[in-house]
Design an enzyme around this catalytic site. Structure first.
Site, PDB file in Angstrom:
ATOM      1  N   LYS A  41       0.862  -1.174   0.000  1.00  0.00           N
ATOM      2  CA  LYS A  41       0.000   0.000   0.000  1.00  0.00           C
ATOM      3  C   LYS A  41       0.905   1.234   0.000  1.00  0.00           C
ATOM      4  CE  LYS A  41      -3.852   1.995   2.700  1.00  0.00           C
ATOM      5  NZ  LYS A  41      -4.734   1.829   3.874  1.00  0.00           N
ATOM      6  N   SER A  86      -9.855   1.826   3.099  1.00  0.00           N
ATOM      7  CA  SER A  86      -8.984   2.619   2.264  1.00  0.00           C
ATOM      8  C   SER A  86      -7.980   1.802   1.461  1.00  0.00           C
ATOM      9  CB  SER A  86      -8.222   3.622   3.120  1.00  0.00           C
ATOM     10  OG  SER A  86      -7.293   2.955   3.966  1.00  0.00           O
ATOM     11  N   SER A 123     -10.080  -0.582   7.165  1.00  0.00           N
ATOM     12  CA  SER A 123      -9.462  -0.364   5.852  1.00  0.00           C
ATOM     13  C   SER A 123      -8.765  -1.569   5.246  1.00  0.00           C
ATOM     14  CB  SER A 123      -8.460   0.789   5.926  1.00  0.00           C
ATOM     15  OG  SER A 123      -9.125   2.016   5.938  1.00  0.00           O
TER      16      SER A 123
END
Lengths: 484, 95
Positions: free
Chosen positions: A76, A151, A175
């Site tokens: 990420k 997210s 997330s």
């Protein structure tokens, strides 16, 4: 090759069926071919990946390979990577090349894993749909008109589309788990402090935790083994031994007590999701687990409490983004104040600004007791609820999200309707306990996540419970046809 | 809870964010909506409850008082917007 599990890749590399360079090139080709359809990668580090793959092959030839040596994955874009842009999907950090590696980045590299690139996300991890990214929304590979969740939406979409075998994510309020649910993956949020936050760009420091995305609990067990452990550079990182997560997968379910939090099984849960959850409960019952109703009487306050604690911490953490030392700076500032306020106004997107403002308000003179202190007290009560529940049961089961992947723009202009996507996941972060999401029975062809919540540092129990579920079901094996 | 335009401007100042006049109404609406959500907290009496600042009640770890960081100023300043002689440049503060 891209449908292999991590264990199968590891075995294939060890047998010499393929090299890490071949495996890496295969995934790089898939990224070339498919990334434009889903927008999962912000940065692809092809040259670096091939170099790491060549090193991994050399390490293996020298007889020094571990189980993850030469296995590709991606981070990420919230983890700092030395020499590689680390954007947090924000215009503010679009020019930012990190000058050092995050602890998680170091650990994955030391395990011999090959990083293919950096994955798209909601800006500064603030969002539940990936619509807040500066680089545009990620699309769900199961239906590209729908969101992948957030997210960590890029992480979930990339693994679901098999552009990468596994990925890292972060979970502040859901997330990792909610995108795992929307994309038919297994994703784990470990206990707060299980994984070092060093070099992970902070959103809400008392809630943020890094964790893995994989296609199965077994994949996640491999990844967590590499990620977890003490790091003295993060003073909140727990100095607790890391158990053998892979060895523990075989723990049987017979005699295990599974708790159903009755507050999560109310009228808000749609019938279709309920059906999927009931089917999962039956799988556990059939394997000899005892199903028990438990109560989390304060859990319904999790979303309001979270939207004080998280914005308060974010307003403080993001004050370092001021256009002075790194990141975006506005043109021709007329004075220092103008430099700060205009760089920040230009650099941050709407949702990030809203949360900074809510946080600044909650912490401001005259309001601190009514908001921040009150929220911390309720956080204590929510946390106590979990402690009491775990005196009765081994883990809790619930849906991960109150819905399947929704369409872009569906939540409208009111931020609060988006916040309610996280009603089943947020309490876990407030308490700091671990939880995972794993695929259940689909609804109208769309994935549904089943959430398992464990006691502090009980990741091995959760992964084993998910693994046993996955030995008995095929839900986790499905992948989107367009990316087969 | 409803915020006024003046509240929004004051909060923006506290948050060091330059908000354009035409955006104020939107923030009034959205921030008020978030604060309404947050006010559900008032339903529970928390008198006497110890506030929880951290999920694990850990003791802060200590280390020896020894130098552990090397000087990396040049490296850290490579990506700064503006520097000179090892300093970060900002507009003149004192007239």
């Amino acid at each position: 090759m891209h449908q292999y599990s991590i264990a199968e890749m590891s075995q294939g590399l060890e047998r010499g069926d393929f090299t890490s360079v071949e495996l890496t090139q295969h995934f790089l080709d898939r990224i070339d071919e498919h990334n434009a359809e889903i927008n999962a990668f912000v940065t692809v580090t092809a040259e670096l990946a091939l170099e790491q793959a060549r090193n991994a092959d050399a390490v293996r030839a020298a007889g020094q390979a571990g189980p993850l040596t030469g296995v590709p994955f991606a981070h990420k874009d919230i983890f700092c990577t030395d020499g590689v842009r680390t954007s947090c999907a924000s215009k503010m950090l679009d020019p930012f090349v990190a000058p050092y590696d995050a602890a998680v980045v170091e650990r994955m590299r030391e395990a011999g894993m090959v990083m293919l690139g950096k994955l798209n996300m909601d800006e500064f991890a603030m969002g539940s749909s990936n619509e807040t990214s500066y680089y545009g929304p990620v699309k769900n590979p199961w239906d590209t008109e729908r969101v992948p969740g957030g997210s960590s939406g890029g992480s979930a979409a990339a693994v679901a589309a098999r552009l990468v075998p596994a990925a890292t994510g972060t979970d502040t309020g859901g997330s990792i788990r909610q995108p795992a649910a929307f994309c038919n993956l297994t994703g784990l949020k470990p206990t707060y402090g299980r994984v070092s936050r060093y070099g992970m760009i902070a959103f809400a420091s008392s809630l943020d935790q890094a964790g893995p995305f994989g296609r199965s609990a077994e994949d996640c067990a491999y990844l967590l083994s590499a990620m977890a452990g003490h790091d003295e550079r993060d003073s909140t990182c727990a100095n607790e031994p890391v158990p053998d997560y892979i060895g523990a997968l075989d723990q049987p379910l017979k005699g295990i007590k599974v708790g159903l939090p009755k507050e999560f099984f109310g009228e808000e849960m749609p019938a279709s999701i309920r059906e999927s959850v009931d089917a999962a409960i039956e799988v556990y019952r059939a394997q000899g687990a005892e199903i028990v109703e438990v109560s989390l009487p304060n859990a319904h306050l999790s979303v309001p409490v979270y939207y004080v604690v998280a914005p308060a911490e974010c307003s403080s953490n993001l004050s370092r983004m001021d256009g002075v030392r790194f990141g975006h700076r506005c043109e021709d500032p007329k004075d220092l104040q103008d430099l700060y306020t205009r760089s920040r106004a230009e650099g941050f997107g709407d949702e990030v600004k809203r949360r900074i403002m809510v946080g600044a308000y909650a912490l401001s003179a005259g309001y601190y007791d009514a908001y921040y202190l009150k929220a911390q007290q309720l956080r204590q009560l929510i946390s106590d609820d979990f402690k009491k529940a775990f005196e009765q049961v081994d883990f809790l089961l619930s849906p991960t999200a109150p819905e399947t992947a929704f369409k872009f723009g569906e939540k409208g202009d009111d931020p609060v309707s988006m916040y309610l996507s996280d009603i089943y996941t947020i309490a876990v972060n407030l308490a700091g306990v671990p939880a995972l999401s794993m695929p259940g029975q689909t609804v109208d062809g769309l994935p549904v996540g089943i959430q398992l919540i464990g006691n502090y540092f009980d990741e091995a129990r959760l992964l084993a419970a998910a693994h046993q579920f996955q030995l008995a079901t095929d839900y986790h094996k499905a992948s989107p046809e367009a990316f087969a | 809870m409803s915020l006024t335009a003046d509240d929004v401007k004051k909060i923006a100042r506290l948050a060091a964010l330059d908000i354009r006049p035409e955006q104020v109404a939107d923030y009034e609406k959205n921030l008020s909506s978030i604060l309404n959500l947050v006010e559900q907290m008032d339903a529970v009496d928390t008198t006497g409850v110890e506030p929880m600042a951290h999920p694990l009640h850990m003791v802060q770890p200590l280390r020896d008082d020894a130098v552990t960081e090397e000087d990396q100023r040049d490296h850290f300043q490579e990506h700064a917007p503006a520097t000179e002689d090892g300093y970060y440049l900002v507009p003149k503060v004192i007239e």
